[in-house]
Design a protein around this motif. Structure first.
Motif, PDB file in Angstrom:
ATOM      1  N   THR A   1       0.626  -1.522   0.112  1.00 19.52           N
ATOM      2  CA  THR A   1       0.115   0.239  -0.417  1.00 19.52           C
ATOM      3  C   THR A   1       0.602   1.151   0.068  1.00 19.52           C
ATOM      4  OG1 THR A   1      -1.670  -1.124   1.311  1.00 19.52           O
ATOM      5  CG2 THR A   1      -2.293   0.882   1.244  1.00 19.52           C
ATOM      6  N   TYR A   2       0.424   2.023  -1.187  1.00 18.21           N
ATOM      7  CA  TYR A   2       0.916   3.293  -1.227  1.00 18.21           C
ATOM      8  C   TYR A   2       0.565   4.428  -0.454  1.00 18.21           C
ATOM      9  CZ  TYR A   2       4.984   1.118  -3.666  1.00 18.21           C
ATOM     10  OH  TYR A   2       6.474   0.211  -4.592  1.00 18.21           O
ATOM     11  N   ILE A   3       0.967   5.157   0.138  1.00 15.31           N
ATOM     12  CA  ILE A   3       0.230   6.226   1.112  1.00 15.31           C
ATOM     13  C   ILE A   3       0.793   7.291   0.635  1.00 15.31           C
ATOM     14  CG2 ILE A   3      -0.740   7.548   3.202  1.00 15.31           C
ATOM     15  CD1 ILE A   3       0.342   3.961   2.832  1.00 15.31           C
TER      16      ILE A   3
ATOM     17  N   THR B   1       9.006   2.985   4.375  1.00 17.67           N
ATOM     18  CA  THR B   1       9.315   1.547   4.346  1.00 17.67           C
ATOM     19  C   THR B   1       8.360   1.252   5.271  1.00 17.67           C
ATOM     20  OG1 THR B   1       9.967   1.944   2.290  1.00 17.67           O
ATOM     21  CG2 THR B   1       9.248   0.001   2.599  1.00 17.67           C
TER      22      THR B   1
ATOM     23  N   GLU C   1       3.901  -1.168   3.670  1.00 15.94           N
ATOM     24  CA  GLU C   1       3.515  -0.247   3.294  1.00 15.94           C
ATOM     25  C   GLU C   1       4.223   0.935   3.148  1.00 15.94           C
ATOM     26  OE1 GLU C   1       0.943   1.183   7.683  1.00 15.94           O
ATOM     27  OE2 GLU C   1      -0.972   0.001   6.431  1.00 15.94           O
TER      28      GLU C   1
ATOM     29  N   TYR D   1       4.908   4.915   2.755  1.00 10.70           N
ATOM     30  CA  TYR D   1       4.867   6.387   3.049  1.00 10.70           C
ATOM     31  C   TYR D   1       5.615   7.279   2.581  1.00 10.70           C
ATOM     32  CZ  TYR D   1       1.691   5.129   6.234  1.00 10.70           C
ATOM     33  OH  TYR D   1       0.571   3.621   6.879  1.00 10.70           O
TER      34      TYR D   1
END
Length: 146
Positions: A45-47, A72, A84, A86
Motif C-alpha cells: 500500500t502506497y500512501i 517503508t 506500507e 509513505y
C-alpha cells in the motif's frame, strides 16, 4: 486444490487533488518488479502524503526529527511480502528540482525505491546506496520502455 493468492497494490491519497493517470500500468509493473526480484508479494500500500504528515510518522515510529521523501514499513509475517510505503509529494517535488529531473520520474523512482526496500535492499552504507540507485535506474528504464 489450493487457491492462488492474489497480489495487491493499492494507492491511497492523503492529499486532495493528487491522482495517477496510469495507475493500472504502474500497479502491474510493481508486481513485475517483485517477480523479477524473485519475491512473493502479499500486498503493498502506497500512501501519498504531505511533508508534515510524513514528519509525524518519522517522529512517532522512527524517532527521527527530519523530513524525508519516503518511509517503508515491512509488515510481512511470512515469505509473502506485505508493506506500507509513505511518500511525501512535497519532498518528491523538491527532489526533482534539486536533481534536475521531472516530477513524474522522481515520483516513480521513489515508488520503486520503496518496493526495493521491501525486497531487502538497503541504502544505509555507501555501497548499499550504489546498489539501490542502480536498481532504481534499471526499473525506471524498464518502466519507461515497456
Amino acid at each position: 486444490m489450493s487457491q492462488k493468492q492474489v497480489s495487491k497494490v493499492q494507492f491511497h491519497y492523503q492529499l486532495k487533488g493528487f491522482n495517477f493517470r496510469e495507475r493500472t500500468r504502474l500497479k502491474t509493473f510493481i508486481l513485475k518488479l517483485f517477480k523479477q526480484e524473485g519475491k512473493s508479494l502479499d500486498s503493498i500500500t502506497y500512501i501519498f502524503c504531505s511533508d508534515d504528515y510524513l514528519l509525524s510518522i518519522n517522529q512517532q515510529f522512527l524517532n527521527h526529527d527530519f523530513y524525508t521523501d519516503i518511509i517503508t514499513f515491512n509488515l510481512s509475517e511470512s515469505v509473502n511480502l506485505k508493506g506500507e510505503i509513505y511518500i511525501s509529494l512535497e519532498r518528491v517535488l523538491d527532489n526533482s528540482l534539486q536533481y534536475n529531473t521531472s516530477q513524474k520520474e522522481e515520483l516513480h523512482r521513489v515508488i520503486f525505491h520503496g518496493a526495493l526496500h521491501l525486497c531487502g535492499y538497503n541504502d544505509k552504507s555507501k555501497a548499499d546506496k550504489i546498489i539501490m540507485r542502480r536498481k532504481e535506474q534499471a526499473y525506471l528504464n524498464l518502466y519507461w520502455c515497456s
